[in-house]
Design a protein around this motif. Structure first.
Motif, PDB file in Angstrom:
ATOM      1  N   ASN A 148       0.903  -1.149   0.000  1.00 32.39           N
ATOM      2  CA  ASN A 148       0.000   0.000   0.000  1.00 32.39           C
ATOM      3  C   ASN A 148       0.943   1.201   0.000  1.00 32.39           C
ATOM      4  O   ASN A 148       1.504   1.550   1.034  1.00 32.39           O
ATOM      5  CB  ASN A 148      -0.903  -0.010   1.223  1.00 32.39           C
ATOM      6  CG  ASN A 148      -1.841   1.180   1.249  1.00 32.39           C
ATOM      7  OD1 ASN A 148      -1.968   1.919   0.277  1.00 32.39           O
ATOM      8  ND2 ASN A 148      -2.500   1.383   2.367  1.00 32.39           N
ATOM      9  N   VAL A 169      -2.163   0.347  -4.744  1.00 36.15           N
ATOM     10  CA  VAL A 169      -2.068  -1.064  -4.410  1.00 36.15           C
ATOM     11  C   VAL A 169      -1.095  -1.758  -5.362  1.00 36.15           C
ATOM     12  O   VAL A 169      -1.163  -1.563  -6.579  1.00 36.15           O
ATOM     13  CB  VAL A 169      -3.449  -1.746  -4.521  1.00 36.15           C
ATOM     14  CG1 VAL A 169      -3.354  -3.225  -4.186  1.00 36.15           C
ATOM     15  CG2 VAL A 169      -4.465  -1.053  -3.639  1.00 36.15           C
ATOM     16  N   GLY A 175     -13.654   1.031   5.757  1.00 36.60           N
ATOM     17  CA  GLY A 175     -12.422   1.655   6.209  1.00 36.60           C
ATOM     18  C   GLY A 175     -11.890   2.653   5.193  1.00 36.60           C
ATOM     19  O   GLY A 175     -12.638   3.229   4.408  1.00 36.60           O
ATOM     20  N   SER A 176     -10.579   2.839   5.226  1.00 32.89           N
ATOM     21  CA  SER A 176      -9.954   3.749   4.271  1.00 32.89           C
ATOM     22  C   SER A 176      -8.739   3.058   3.675  1.00 32.89           C
ATOM     23  O   SER A 176      -8.125   2.204   4.311  1.00 32.89           O
ATOM     24  CB  SER A 176      -9.540   5.051   4.961  1.00 32.89           C
ATOM     25  OG  SER A 176      -8.563   4.792   5.938  1.00 32.89           O
ATOM     26  N   TRP A 177      -8.404   3.405   2.467  1.00 30.83           N
ATOM     27  CA  TRP A 177      -7.263   2.813   1.790  1.00 30.83           C
ATOM     28  C   TRP A 177      -6.607   3.885   0.942  1.00 30.83           C
ATOM     29  O   TRP A 177      -6.817   3.956  -0.263  1.00 30.83           O
ATOM     30  CB  TRP A 177      -7.688   1.633   0.926  1.00 30.83           C
ATOM     31  CG  TRP A 177      -6.511   0.870   0.432  1.00 30.83           C
ATOM     32  CD1 TRP A 177      -5.759   1.143  -0.674  1.00 30.83           C
ATOM     33  CD2 TRP A 177      -5.925  -0.287   1.007  1.00 30.83           C
ATOM     34  NE1 TRP A 177      -4.753   0.237  -0.815  1.00 30.83           N
ATOM     35  CE2 TRP A 177      -4.827  -0.663   0.219  1.00 30.83           C
ATOM     36  CE3 TRP A 177      -6.217  -1.047   2.138  1.00 30.83           C
ATOM     37  CZ2 TRP A 177      -4.033  -1.765   0.497  1.00 30.83           C
ATOM     38  CZ3 TRP A 177      -5.414  -2.131   2.405  1.00 30.83           C
ATOM     39  CH2 TRP A 177      -4.344  -2.483   1.594  1.00 30.83           C
ATOM     40  N   ASP A 198       3.369   0.523   3.196  1.00 31.09           N
ATOM     41  CA  ASP A 198       3.482  -0.730   3.929  1.00 31.09           C
ATOM     42  C   ASP A 198       3.669  -1.861   2.919  1.00 31.09           C
ATOM     43  O   ASP A 198       3.004  -1.886   1.882  1.00 31.09           O
ATOM     44  CB  ASP A 198       2.206  -0.996   4.736  1.00 31.09           C
ATOM     45  CG  ASP A 198       1.895   0.151   5.678  1.00 31.09           C
ATOM     46  OD1 ASP A 198       2.751   0.449   6.528  1.00 31.09           O
ATOM     47  OD2 ASP A 198       0.815   0.742   5.554  1.00 31.09           O
ATOM     48  N   HIS A 252       2.349   5.165  -0.966  1.00 24.41           N
ATOM     49  CA  HIS A 252       1.912   6.560  -0.969  1.00 24.41           C
ATOM     50  C   HIS A 252       2.982   7.406  -1.653  1.00 24.41           C
ATOM     51  O   HIS A 252       3.882   7.921  -0.995  1.00 24.41           O
ATOM     52  CB  HIS A 252       1.691   7.055   0.464  1.00 24.41           C
ATOM     53  CG  HIS A 252       0.897   6.092   1.293  1.00 24.41           C
ATOM     54  ND1 HIS A 252      -0.466   5.987   1.199  1.00 24.41           N
ATOM     55  CD2 HIS A 252       1.281   5.172   2.203  1.00 24.41           C
ATOM     56  CE1 HIS A 252      -0.889   5.048   2.034  1.00 24.41           C
ATOM     57  NE2 HIS A 252       0.152   4.537   2.646  1.00 24.41           N
ATOM     58  N   VAL A 264     -13.469   1.682  -2.189  1.00 15.84           N
ATOM     59  CA  VAL A 264     -13.222   1.306  -0.801  1.00 15.84           C
ATOM     60  C   VAL A 264     -14.578   1.084  -0.153  1.00 15.84           C
ATOM     61  O   VAL A 264     -15.360   2.014   0.001  1.00 15.84           O
ATOM     62  CB  VAL A 264     -12.418   2.394  -0.046  1.00 15.84           C
ATOM     63  CG1 VAL A 264     -12.216   1.986   1.405  1.00 15.84           C
ATOM     64  CG2 VAL A 264     -11.086   2.641  -0.745  1.00 15.84           C
ATOM     65  N   ALA A 273      -7.154   2.245  -5.197  1.00 13.24           N
ATOM     66  CA  ALA A 273      -8.295   1.408  -4.826  1.00 13.24           C
ATOM     67  C   ALA A 273      -9.503   1.913  -5.607  1.00 13.24           C
ATOM     68  O   ALA A 273      -9.873   3.081  -5.498  1.00 13.24           O
ATOM     69  CB  ALA A 273      -8.535   1.474  -3.328  1.00 13.24           C
TER      70      ALA A 273
END
Length: 117
Positions: A8, A56, A50-52, A90, A10, A47, A44
């Motif tokens: 994931n 990806v 939650g949040s993403w 991550d 950024h 979604v 994503a």
């Protein structure tokens, strides 16, 4: 059993030349371990919970040992700074489930092992 490297990521708003160099060179680090992109840098699409934030990345490998050997390889370790200087995120290595896996059987096994309340 298959395994996956899942990221994931950024990226910064402006990508540096090093990110493109990383992208051009990563496949050569995957090939010796049977790795192939299943998803590469896609936002994503939807979604549902939650949040993403971020993009990806999913890379498939024949085995968990292959995924780990790829990540630990000298070739990939040399590329990591090209990515990490320009994006955070991550990265996970996870094992897939075997052919014929049934969630209900796992639930039954967990139920048998759970303390009675």
């Amino acid at each position: 059993m298959t395994a996956y490297a899942i990221g994931n990521l950024h990226p910064k708003p402006v990508l540096d030349e090093e990110v493109f160099d990383y992208m051009e060179r990563i496949q050569d680090t995957l090939d010796p371990f049977g790795g192939r992109f299943l998803v590469h840098g896609a936002p994503a699409r939807e979604v549902r919970e939650g949040s993403w934030p971020g993009a990806v990345v999913i890379i498939g490998f024949p085995t968990y040992e292959d995924a780990r050997s790829w990540y630990d390889s000298e070739a990939y370790q040399a590329l990591i700074p090209l990515r990490t200087r320009h994006m955070t995120g991550d990265i996970l290595l996870v094992e897939g489930v075997p052919e014929g896996y049934e969630a209900a059987a796992t639930a039954a096994s967990l139920r048998d092992q759970a303390p009675v309340v």
